[in-house]
Design a protein around this motif. Sequence first.
Motif, PDB file in Angstrom:
ATOM      1  N   GLY A  13       0.804  -1.212   0.000  1.00 46.42           N
ATOM      2  CA  GLY A  13       0.000   0.000   0.000  1.00 46.42           C
ATOM      3  C   GLY A  13       0.837   1.261   0.000  1.00 46.42           C
ATOM      4  O   GLY A  13       0.479   2.253  -0.648  1.00 46.42           O
ATOM      5  N   GLN A  17       0.502   4.079  -2.798  1.00 48.22           N
ATOM      6  CA  GLN A  17       0.218   5.465  -2.414  1.00 48.22           C
ATOM      7  C   GLN A  17       1.265   6.416  -2.987  1.00 48.22           C
ATOM      8  O   GLN A  17       0.950   7.518  -3.448  1.00 48.22           O
ATOM      9  CB  GLN A  17       0.182   5.569  -0.883  1.00 48.22           C
ATOM     10  CG  GLN A  17      -0.011   6.968  -0.337  1.00 48.22           C
ATOM     11  CD  GLN A  17      -1.446   7.445  -0.441  1.00 48.22           C
ATOM     12  OE1 GLN A  17      -2.263   6.820  -1.100  1.00 48.22           O
ATOM     13  NE2 GLN A  17      -1.753   8.548   0.201  1.00 48.22           N
ATOM     14  N   TYR A  86      -7.494   3.317  -9.880  1.00 42.60           N
ATOM     15  CA  TYR A  86      -6.133   3.780  -9.609  1.00 42.60           C
ATOM     16  C   TYR A  86      -5.561   4.505 -10.828  1.00 42.60           C
ATOM     17  O   TYR A  86      -4.949   5.576 -10.711  1.00 42.60           O
ATOM     18  CB  TYR A  86      -5.271   2.570  -9.250  1.00 42.60           C
ATOM     19  CG  TYR A  86      -3.877   2.873  -8.789  1.00 42.60           C
ATOM     20  CD1 TYR A  86      -3.617   3.242  -7.470  1.00 42.60           C
ATOM     21  CD2 TYR A  86      -2.800   2.740  -9.660  1.00 42.60           C
ATOM     22  CE1 TYR A  86      -2.320   3.488  -7.037  1.00 42.60           C
ATOM     23  CE2 TYR A  86      -1.506   2.985  -9.235  1.00 42.60           C
ATOM     24  CZ  TYR A  86      -1.276   3.363  -7.921  1.00 42.60           C
ATOM     25  OH  TYR A  86       0.018   3.605  -7.502  1.00 42.60           O
ATOM     26  N   TYR A  92     -10.266   4.989  -4.881  1.00 43.97           N
ATOM     27  CA  TYR A  92     -11.033   3.866  -4.345  1.00 43.97           C
ATOM     28  C   TYR A  92     -10.369   2.586  -4.839  1.00 43.97           C
ATOM     29  O   TYR A  92     -10.723   2.036  -5.879  1.00 43.97           O
ATOM     30  CB  TYR A  92     -12.494   3.937  -4.793  1.00 43.97           C
ATOM     31  CG  TYR A  92     -13.430   3.060  -3.980  1.00 43.97           C
ATOM     32  CD1 TYR A  92     -14.052   3.550  -2.834  1.00 43.97           C
ATOM     33  CD2 TYR A  92     -13.687   1.751  -4.356  1.00 43.97           C
ATOM     34  CE1 TYR A  92     -14.908   2.753  -2.086  1.00 43.97           C
ATOM     35  CE2 TYR A  92     -14.535   0.948  -3.617  1.00 43.97           C
ATOM     36  CZ  TYR A  92     -15.147   1.453  -2.483  1.00 43.97           C
ATOM     37  OH  TYR A  92     -15.992   0.645  -1.732  1.00 43.97           O
ATOM     38  N   SER A  94      -7.567  -0.856  -3.238  1.00 45.13           N
ATOM     39  CA  SER A  94      -7.043  -1.477  -2.021  1.00 45.13           C
ATOM     40  C   SER A  94      -6.122  -2.632  -2.357  1.00 45.13           C
ATOM     41  O   SER A  94      -6.023  -3.072  -3.507  1.00 45.13           O
ATOM     42  CB  SER A  94      -8.195  -1.991  -1.137  1.00 45.13           C
ATOM     43  OG  SER A  94      -8.880  -3.056  -1.781  1.00 45.13           O
ATOM     44  N   SER A  96      -5.733  -6.573  -1.224  1.00 43.90           N
ATOM     45  CA  SER A  96      -6.551  -7.620  -0.606  1.00 43.90           C
ATOM     46  C   SER A  96      -5.745  -8.903  -0.463  1.00 43.90           C
ATOM     47  O   SER A  96      -5.167  -9.392  -1.445  1.00 43.90           O
ATOM     48  CB  SER A  96      -7.797  -7.880  -1.458  1.00 43.90           C
ATOM     49  OG  SER A  96      -8.542  -8.963  -0.937  1.00 43.90           O
ATOM     50  N   TYR A 111      -6.523  -3.427   2.757  1.00 39.54           N
ATOM     51  CA  TYR A 111      -5.893  -2.172   3.160  1.00 39.54           C
ATOM     52  C   TYR A 111      -6.156  -1.098   2.125  1.00 39.54           C
ATOM     53  O   TYR A 111      -5.874  -1.263   0.935  1.00 39.54           O
ATOM     54  CB  TYR A 111      -4.388  -2.368   3.324  1.00 39.54           C
ATOM     55  CG  TYR A 111      -3.655  -1.124   3.780  1.00 39.54           C
ATOM     56  CD1 TYR A 111      -4.083  -0.387   4.877  1.00 39.54           C
ATOM     57  CD2 TYR A 111      -2.518  -0.681   3.099  1.00 39.54           C
ATOM     58  CE1 TYR A 111      -3.413   0.751   5.287  1.00 39.54           C
ATOM     59  CE2 TYR A 111      -1.824   0.448   3.513  1.00 39.54           C
ATOM     60  CZ  TYR A 111      -2.287   1.167   4.604  1.00 39.54           C
ATOM     61  OH  TYR A 111      -1.625   2.297   5.014  1.00 39.54           O
ATOM     62  N   ASN A 112      -6.715   0.016   2.598  1.00 37.15           N
ATOM     63  CA  ASN A 112      -6.945   1.193   1.771  1.00 37.15           C
ATOM     64  C   ASN A 112      -5.868   2.222   2.125  1.00 37.15           C
ATOM     65  O   ASN A 112      -5.978   2.913   3.129  1.00 37.15           O
ATOM     66  CB  ASN A 112      -8.341   1.755   2.047  1.00 37.15           C
ATOM     67  CG  ASN A 112      -8.591   3.101   1.373  1.00 37.15           C
ATOM     68  OD1 ASN A 112      -7.772   3.595   0.611  1.00 37.15           O
ATOM     69  ND2 ASN A 112      -9.731   3.700   1.672  1.00 37.15           N
ATOM     70  N   GLN A 117      -6.839   2.942   6.031  1.00 31.62           N
ATOM     71  CA  GLN A 117      -7.817   2.036   6.634  1.00 31.62           C
ATOM     72  C   GLN A 117      -7.317   0.599   6.506  1.00 31.62           C
ATOM     73  O   GLN A 117      -7.188   0.091   5.394  1.00 31.62           O
ATOM     74  CB  GLN A 117      -9.175   2.164   5.946  1.00 31.62           C
ATOM     75  CG  GLN A 117      -9.852   3.509   6.136  1.00 31.62           C
ATOM     76  CD  GLN A 117     -11.064   3.649   5.237  1.00 31.62           C
ATOM     77  OE1 GLN A 117     -11.080   3.188   4.101  1.00 31.62           O
ATOM     78  NE2 GLN A 117     -12.100   4.313   5.739  1.00 31.62           N
ATOM     79  N   GLY A 180     -14.381  -1.538  -7.111  1.00 32.75           N
ATOM     80  CA  GLY A 180     -13.318  -1.870  -6.161  1.00 32.75           C
ATOM     81  C   GLY A 180     -13.938  -2.727  -5.076  1.00 32.75           C
ATOM     82  O   GLY A 180     -14.077  -2.289  -3.927  1.00 32.75           O
ATOM     83  N   LEU A 183     -13.109  -3.325  -1.085  1.00 32.75           N
ATOM     84  CA  LEU A 183     -13.500  -2.261  -0.158  1.00 32.75           C
ATOM     85  C   LEU A 183     -15.002  -2.246   0.084  1.00 32.75           C
ATOM     86  O   LEU A 183     -15.459  -1.930   1.188  1.00 32.75           O
ATOM     87  CB  LEU A 183     -13.047  -0.896  -0.679  1.00 32.75           C
ATOM     88  CG  LEU A 183     -11.617  -0.463  -0.365  1.00 32.75           C
ATOM     89  CD1 LEU A 183     -11.346   0.914  -0.961  1.00 32.75           C
ATOM     90  CD2 LEU A 183     -11.356  -0.449   1.128  1.00 32.75           C
ATOM     91  N   CYS A 186     -15.914  -4.325   2.959  1.00 37.81           N
ATOM     92  CA  CYS A 186     -15.474  -3.735   4.229  1.00 37.81           C
ATOM     93  C   CYS A 186     -16.385  -2.600   4.662  1.00 37.81           C
ATOM     94  O   CYS A 186     -16.634  -2.415   5.863  1.00 37.81           O
ATOM     95  CB  CYS A 186     -14.026  -3.246   4.102  1.00 37.81           C
ATOM     96  SG  CYS A 186     -12.840  -4.576   3.787  1.00 37.81           S
TER      97      CYS A 186
END
Length: 260
Positions: A13, A17, A86, A92, A94, A96, A111-112, A117, A180, A183, A186
């Motif tokens: 992640g 990012q 992305y 939005y 993640s 997984s 994980y976002n 998150q 997505g 997410l 979740c």
Amino acid sequence: MIEIAKEAARQAGAFLQERFLETLIPDEELHNDVKLAEDKESERRIIEVLHGHFPDHTIFSEEIGYVERGDEYLWIIDPLDGTNNYFVGYPYFSVSIALQYKGEVVLGVVYNPVAAQMFWAEKGKGAYLNGKRMKVNGRTDLSKAVGTYVRGRHSVTKEEELAFTRPFMLQTKRLMRNVGPALDWCLLANGWLDYIVMQKSGIMDVAAGILIAQEAGAAVTDWSGAAYSHEAFETDRLASLVASNGPLHEQIRSMIEASS
């Protein structure tokens, strides 16, 4: 194992990012998909962490396929769920990661990185967001319900999607198409969403999310109402599922029957 899975998700992640909002050059751009080098690098970092701790575990990941090591443990990885989001700068997406043990999913991490998150669950131990236990909401009013629709990339046409989703758009407060799905599950787990309808979609990118939602109290069935039970992972298996907070489940399922 859950801590190692979270560490693998964090490392991947952090990379995603760092690259997010850069001008990304696709390896391949298809009608319904896009292939990015960032997918592969995220995958490499996850596998490096997992095999560093569990060298005898088999891994299946979206880009590389199977890395066969053993029979009992199988890590199911989507290194970038929401690749199209992305690619266009929509935050939005993640990482997984799910672990299947003897045919049963026993832990899941989603994980976002944009919102920091970390969602996770272990079977029988509840679901958590950044250490705080999650549970689904108790909404009963269908007209105020917010849901998402998930479809297989190649198994459902856009025309079929439009026809199928129309009742949900008209009879519930909002039906979103986030593209997505990890997410989405979740958000259901934390009470932010009320329902999810999944049509002919693969399990790989939602295996972790489904466990997280179930551990938060979500009702998950197939379209006929039979309780969902994870089957030993196969890459070509598609599933049509409905998930909800519980009180709304039969109303949502009835809408599916009317639309099918």
